[in-house]
Design an enzyme around this catalytic site. Structure first.
Site, PDB file in Angstrom:
ATOM      1  N   HIS A 117       1.542   2.282   6.381  1.00 32.62           N
ATOM      2  CA  HIS A 117       0.828   2.605   7.620  1.00 32.62           C
ATOM      3  C   HIS A 117      -0.186   1.474   7.843  1.00 32.62           C
ATOM      4  CE1 HIS A 117      -2.054   4.830  10.163  1.00 32.62           C
ATOM      5  NE2 HIS A 117      -1.092   5.697  10.388  1.00 32.62           N
ATOM      6  N   ASP A 195      -1.904   5.675  -1.370  1.00 33.69           N
ATOM      7  CA  ASP A 195      -2.136   6.389  -0.120  1.00 33.69           C
ATOM      8  C   ASP A 195      -1.227   7.616  -0.142  1.00 33.69           C
ATOM      9  OD1 ASP A 195      -1.906   7.367   2.422  1.00 33.69           O
ATOM     10  OD2 ASP A 195      -1.433   5.464   3.376  1.00 33.69           O
ATOM     11  N   GLN A 198       0.664  11.329   3.312  1.00 36.01           N
ATOM     12  CA  GLN A 198       1.866  12.129   3.586  1.00 36.01           C
ATOM     13  C   GLN A 198       2.295  12.914   2.354  1.00 36.01           C
ATOM     14  OE1 GLN A 198       3.143  12.575   6.523  1.00 36.01           O
ATOM     15  NE2 GLN A 198       1.972  10.980   7.554  1.00 36.01           N
ATOM     16  N   CYS A 367       2.263   3.737  13.920  1.00 38.29           N
ATOM     17  CA  CYS A 367       1.276   2.915  13.194  1.00 38.29           C
ATOM     18  C   CYS A 367       1.910   2.180  12.016  1.00 38.29           C
ATOM     19  CB  CYS A 367       0.092   3.743  12.688  1.00 38.29           C
ATOM     20  SG  CYS A 367      -0.868   4.455  14.004  1.00 38.29           S
TER      21      CYS A 367
HETATM   22  N1  PLP Z   1      -1.422   6.646   5.649  1.00 34.99           N
HETATM   23  C1  PLP Z   1      -0.312   7.278   6.009  1.00 34.99           C
HETATM   24  C2  PLP Z   1       0.903   7.189   5.134  1.00 34.99           C
HETATM   25  C3  PLP Z   1      -0.292   8.012   7.195  1.00 34.99           C
HETATM   26  O1  PLP Z   1       0.830   8.650   7.553  1.00 34.99           O
HETATM   27  C4  PLP Z   1      -1.456   8.074   7.988  1.00 34.99           C
HETATM   28  C5  PLP Z   1      -1.461   8.808   9.264  1.00 34.99           C
HETATM   29  O2  PLP Z   1      -0.433   9.064   9.850  1.00 34.99           O
HETATM   30  C6  PLP Z   1      -2.596   7.411   7.555  1.00 34.99           C
HETATM   31  C7  PLP Z   1      -2.543   6.703   6.387  1.00 34.99           C
HETATM   32  C8  PLP Z   1      -3.861   7.441   8.347  1.00 34.99           C
HETATM   33  O3  PLP Z   1      -4.411   8.716   8.337  1.00 34.99           O
HETATM   34  P1  PLP Z   1      -5.699   9.066   9.224  1.00 34.99           P
HETATM   35  O4  PLP Z   1      -5.317   8.732  10.644  1.00 34.99           O
HETATM   36  O5  PLP Z   1      -5.901  10.512   8.998  1.00 34.99           O
HETATM   37  O6  PLP Z   1      -6.807   8.220   8.746  1.00 34.99           O
END
Ligand code: PLP
Length: 410
Positions: A117, A195, A198, A367
């Protein structure tokens, strides 16, 4: 309405809603909404500053929430849970901590994958700009799995200050061998950050078993409120680092020219944190814990298999559909979502037409533009992502609308 949906007021208020955009954010069970109104109605005040009952109670509720998250991810200490605004904020904070504490310097290597992301790419690009460090791509196969042998060869040669990768991509949905990636990284003295924005919605995270240094996630994807994220970090590391945000609530004392920092976790939580949403996050954690990951996986894995059957049916009328990641032969290798590309059809148009039928899915790049550039020539995709309340009827309605609207557009 199925009995699980009946615990989510949004479905009662929107009886036609087909919600398949859970990777973006999940709907909220009644107990989370109740926790918010309850707190604002009965206990509201600022924390850590008051000597009166409401403030003492509010502070206790925040502590309880931190403790419940500690137990949920099996962290050793509650102080290892730092509240942030979300995953993006957590990763930004981590990258700045490593920069300002002099951990990442010129010519150091930061390992990330191309399938992250943006929130696990752009903060590191920023660090590269400030330091002259280098980003190295962790090698992946076409299904998004980290190639462990190649990765080890690379990291052995270059070394790395940090290896930061997603446990489950929000586009490809492939289950990653996190533990092996962490083990290899540690062999070469790299810090590890996963991260799990998900992954934590579909699988148990045990930070001690994984032995990772940092993890990040957002409560709003885990059936909790918006505006709350977690940065977990090992206590011995967090204790060593100076914070990047300064102000109220993060010090023991201050003079006009200096300050003595508070202990963990306050040291990293400057200013008034998102008290109400943090408190209601405990209800989301309780909800998911009571529901159980086994049940979540049973429901969602069934929907993945069923969706592949529907995709095969659709292919009979419109031709081959490009699935991003593992296809129908290996549903067990993915979790929570399916993304696919419809060549020759505007993803924006199809998203709008589906929206007119009250079907919520995500179309575009989610994203993750580098992933789309690498895997499907920069074409946008359609993503259906599942939550614990979805059922086969949702999938039937989605594919019926998709088929109808494709016919309108071709
Ligand atoms: N990382 C992953 C794998 C995501 O899917 C997302 C959001 O879709 C994020 C990070 C970012 O999350 P947030 O928008 O809640 O900061």
């Amino acid at each position: 309405m199925n009995t699980i949906k009946s615990q989510f007021p949004i479905f009662e208020n929107n009886p036609d809603l087909i919600y398949l955009d859970n990777s973006a954010s999940a709907q909220k069970p009644k107990q989370v909404i109740d926790a918010l109104t309850d707190y604002y109605s009965k206990y509201y005040s600022n924390i850590n500053r008051g000597t009166y009952d409401l403030s003492i109670k509010s502070s206790q509720l925040v502590d309880d929430s931190r403790k419940s998250i500690q137990e949920f991810i099996n962290a050793k200490y509650a102080e290892e849970i730092i509240f942030t605004r979300g995953t993006t904020d957590s990763i930004n904070k981590l990258s700045l901590l490593l920069f300002f504490n002099g951990i990442i310097k010129e010519n150091d290597y930061i390992y990330i994958t191309e399938f992250e992301h943006h929130s696990n790419i752009l903060p590191w690009q920023n660090i590269v700009k400030m330091t002259g460090a280098k980003i190295q791509k962790i090698p992946l196969n076409e299904f998004g799995e980290i190639q462990l042998d190649k990765f080890e060869e690379m990291i052995k040669k270059t070394g790395a200050k940090i290896v930061s990768f997603t446990g489950l991509s929000n586009v490809i949905g492939t289950i990653q061998d996190i533990k092996s990636v962490i083990e290899i990284s540690k062999k070469y003295n790299a810090l590890t950050a996963v991260d799990v924005a998900q992954l934590i919605c579909h699988s148990k995270i045990d930070v001690q078993a994984l032995d990772c240094d940092f993890i990040s996630f957002s409560m709003h994807k885990l059936y909790g409120p918006t505006g709350v994220g977690v940065l977990y970090g090992k206590k011995e590391l967090l204790e060593r680092y100076s914070p990047v945000d300064f102000g109220g609530d993060m010090i023991k004392s201050a003079t006009f020219s200096s300050c003595e920092l508070a202990e963990l976790p306050e040291k990293f939580e400057a200013g008034t944190i998102n008290i109400a949403d943090i408190i209601a996050s405990k209800s989301a954690i309780d909800f998911v814990s009571n529901f159980g990951y086994e049940n979540i996986q049973k429901i969602e894995n069934e929907l993945i298999k069923y969706s592949f059957e529907k995709i095969s049916d659709l292919e009979k009328s419109i031709g081959k559909i490009q699935i991003i990641g593992y296809g129908k032969e290996h549903p067990e290798k993915r979790s929570g979502l399916i993304s696919f590309v419809l060549t020759g059809i505007s993803s924006f148009d199809i998203g709008n037409l589906l929206g007119n039928d009250k079907i919520c899915v995500r179309t575009g790049f989610h994203c993750a533009e580098p992933l789309h550039q690498s895997i499907c020539e920069g074409k946008p995709s359609i993503r259906i992502s599942f939550g614990l309340y979805n059922d086969k009827e949702d999938i039937d309605k989605f594919f019926a609308s998709l088929q109808k609207n494709i016919q309108r557009l071709i």
